[in-house]
Motif scaffolding. Structure first.
Motif, PDB file in Angstrom:
ATOM      1  N   LEU A 195       0.813  -1.207   0.000  1.00 50.05           N
ATOM      2  CA  LEU A 195       0.000   0.000   0.000  1.00 50.05           C
ATOM      3  C   LEU A 195       0.851   1.264   0.000  1.00 50.05           C
ATOM      4  CD1 LEU A 195      -2.869  -1.161   2.376  1.00 50.05           C
ATOM      5  CD2 LEU A 195      -3.000  -0.774  -0.103  1.00 50.05           C
ATOM      6  N   ARG A 216       1.324   2.094  -3.509  1.00 53.77           N
ATOM      7  CA  ARG A 216       0.100   2.708  -4.039  1.00 53.77           C
ATOM      8  C   ARG A 216      -0.043   4.158  -3.588  1.00 53.77           C
ATOM      9  NH1 ARG A 216      -4.459  -2.068  -3.819  1.00 53.77           N
ATOM     10  NH2 ARG A 216      -3.227  -3.580  -4.992  1.00 53.77           N
ATOM     11  N   ARG A 240      -0.322   7.337  -5.929  1.00 54.85           N
ATOM     12  CA  ARG A 240      -1.463   8.259  -5.749  1.00 54.85           C
ATOM     13  C   ARG A 240      -0.984   9.703  -5.624  1.00 54.85           C
ATOM     14  NH1 ARG A 240      -3.949  10.756  -1.628  1.00 54.85           N
ATOM     15  NH2 ARG A 240      -2.680   9.759  -0.036  1.00 54.85           N
TER      16      ARG A 240
END
Length: 182
Positions: A126, A129, A133
């Motif tokens: 994550l 990610r 982002r």
């Protein structure tokens, strides 16, 4: 993925492994990452302070949570007449302080590699990610923290509790750490 980690992010992983060794943990989980993130310099400690949380308190809370993983179920043992506190006290007197805890923990090879637990792997995934982002090419300390906060994991719950105790919350920390650059 690790090739995208900054030097600081790699040091978090090394520090988390050291915390796992110190606590005789068989794997590195997200709480080990929280200790390493909170104790280290940079944007995570800055963001924690900015929202009113003491990084040392956060690290201590994660360490306590790791140490509390007591394999002995006191309530179940009490139901059959065993007083765990008394047994622990006697073991400490005979074998030294913390002996029962040390005996109950599995350990990884001395000085060997500690594998990542599933929750830590998820937090690391994550973090990638989160970097994507935020349109950033590398993964730094703040992305690791954002990954832990985004994952449903023990480290995230420790952070949530520490933030609550400090009078703030996860969304406030997320917003703050996204703004901090360093």
């Amino acid at each position: 993925m690790f090739e995208r980690f900054t030097r600081d992010a790699r040091s978090v992983v090394v520090d988390a492994q050291q915390v796992a060794r110190e606590l005789r943990s068989p794997t590195i989980d997200s709480r080990h990452l929280v200790v390493a993130l909170a104790q280290g310099p940079g944007p995570v400690a800055t963001a924690l302070r900015a929202v009113g949380a003491d990084p040392d308190d956060v690290a201590a809370s994660a360490r306590r949570d790791l140490a509390a993983g007591d394999p002995l179920d006191g309530a179940a043992l009490a139901a059959v007449g065993v007083d765990v506190d008394r047994v622990r006290q006697q073991a400490d007197q005979v074998f030294g302080p913390g002996s029962l805890d040390r005996a109950g923990r599995r350990t990884a090879r001395r000085g060997g590699h500690h594998a990542f637990a599933k929750d830590a792997r998820k937090a690391l995934e994550l973090s990638l990610r989160e970097a994507v982002r935020l349109h950033e090419k590398s993964i730094g300390r703040r992305h690791l923290l954002l990954g832990v906060l985004r994952a449903d994991c023990p480290g995230g719950r420790v952070l949530q509790s520490a933030l609550h105790d400090a009078g703030t919350d996860v969304p406030t920390l997320r917003d703050t750490v996204e703004q901090v650059r360093a």
